[in-house]
Write an enzyme that holds these catalytic residues in place. Sequence first.
Site, PDB file in Angstrom:
ATOM      1  N   GLY A 342       0.817  -1.222   0.000  1.00  0.00           N
ATOM      2  CA  GLY A 342       0.000   0.000   0.000  1.00  0.00           C
ATOM      3  C   GLY A 342       0.846   1.267   0.000  1.00  0.00           C
ATOM      4  N   GLU A 365      10.546   9.844 -28.329  1.00  0.00           N
ATOM      5  CA  GLU A 365      11.641   9.460 -29.246  1.00  0.00           C
ATOM      6  C   GLU A 365      11.318   8.199 -30.033  1.00  0.00           C
ATOM      7  OE1 GLU A 365      15.120  10.481 -29.450  1.00  0.00           O
ATOM      8  OE2 GLU A 365      14.712  12.304 -28.345  1.00  0.00           O
ATOM      9  N   THR A 367       7.785   5.547 -30.337  1.00  0.00           N
ATOM     10  CA  THR A 367       7.112   4.636 -29.404  1.00  0.00           C
ATOM     11  C   THR A 367       7.744   3.235 -29.477  1.00  0.00           C
ATOM     12  OG1 THR A 367       5.561   3.935 -31.107  1.00  0.00           O
ATOM     13  CG2 THR A 367       4.900   5.837 -29.772  1.00  0.00           C
TER      14      THR A 367
END
Length: 387
Positions: A342, A365, A367
């Site tokens: 958590g 730059e 994908t």
Amino acid sequence: MDFRLSDELRLLRETVRRLAREKIAPRAAEIDETGEYPEDVFQAFKEAGLLGICHPEEYGGSGLGTLGLCLAVEEVAKYCCASGLILLLTKLSTSAIALGGSEDQKQKYIRGTCEGTRRGCFCLTEPGAGSDAAGISTRAERRGDYYVLNGTKCFISGAPVADFFVVVAKTNPGAGHRGVSVFVVDGGTPGLSIGKVERKMGVKGVPVSEVILEDCRVPAGALVGVENEGFKLVMSSLNSVRPVVAARGLGLAEGALQYAVEYARQRRAFGRPLSDFQGLRWMMAEMAMEIEAARWLVYRAALIVDEGRVGREAAPYFSIAKAYASEVAVRTAHRALQILGGYGYMKDYPMERFYRDARQLMIVEGTSEIQREIISRAIVDGTLNWL
Ligand SMILES: Cc1cc2nc3c(=O)[nH]c(=O)nc-3n(C[C@H](O)[C@H](O)[C@H](O)COP(=O)(O)OP(=O)(O)OC[C@H]3O[C@@H](n4cnc5c(N)ncnc54)[C@H](O)[C@@H]3O)c2cc1C
């Protein structure tokens, strides 16, 4: 084959490691929280002489190459991915000039960058063209001794704090990628303005905005390289910077793993430290294996750039390093967050920032999909030389 770094590179790494621990780590959460550009970090880089790591000494740089820049960016990104981007921009904004610019342009913009008196940005993406770089519609028309630029660029990193803009435009709109040219435009030139500043998911310390060009008149001397031959220059520039993007991913992954391991040693559950649980230990081992693989891909890609090979034949190696290291960053941040349970989800801990920052790397730059296009083209063409 020698896997050892030179004394000079090791010294650089030590210097940046210390600076990152002392000056950047304590600021990282605040930079993310406020979203303000960290001028103090820029000044710290300037004082330490880190703004020209990859540039030759004749232009005020340190001559430590792309490998040197990758090592520095890796150290910084262990704590703050946005600050790593500030270093990366010293190359992204100048790579087209370094590869194709005139001596005057190099003296002005590269020297200015190394000395910290100029900050640049690289303006390729447009609202209608990102991955499809040849599909841009920004126009540059020659009129006597001038070019007149019109168009809108978007998602430009560092534009709101830049004082020079490397702009990719069409000089022959009917000729596809054969009609592309590159210009360097000084900030304050009438007709150039900053448009919408984006609100984004991560890497918040470096602002990203539109750059608007409206009848922006620049002298013919603002052309970088040869008219209509800019596409190759842009591709080579992106190639030469991809190892540095990958180094941001590598550093981020290392920082995330390091934090998660320290946390797991301290935190107890079922009467034992978390680091005793095999499920988490194996997760850490997976992360370490991927990080080690990413490291050598990144360093090798950087060395290829430093050998001067930035053209199409070397492109798959940059794409492999960039896609792999950025995806390792995402996977590592994901797993490291899980180890914190958590607390990983809460803003008092750095992991949710690492997670958000990592996600940027698979997009910028080129994908991950575009990198796979470049890699697979080379495989099918038979131009990957190890096949
Ligand atoms: C934070 C940030 C900073 C940036 N900084 C800069 C900067 O400084 N300068 C700059 O010029 N740009 C910058 N960019 C822009 C970035 O380079 C582009 O967002 C990226 O190239 C993708 O272009 P796009 O967003 O138009 O997506 P699109 O090209 O529309 O792609 C959308 C989706 O389709 C996929 N896709 C597209 N074509 C193909 C294909 N042929 N095969 C398979 N899949 C495909 C893509 O991979 C993607 O998943 C930045 C972006 C971000 C998010």
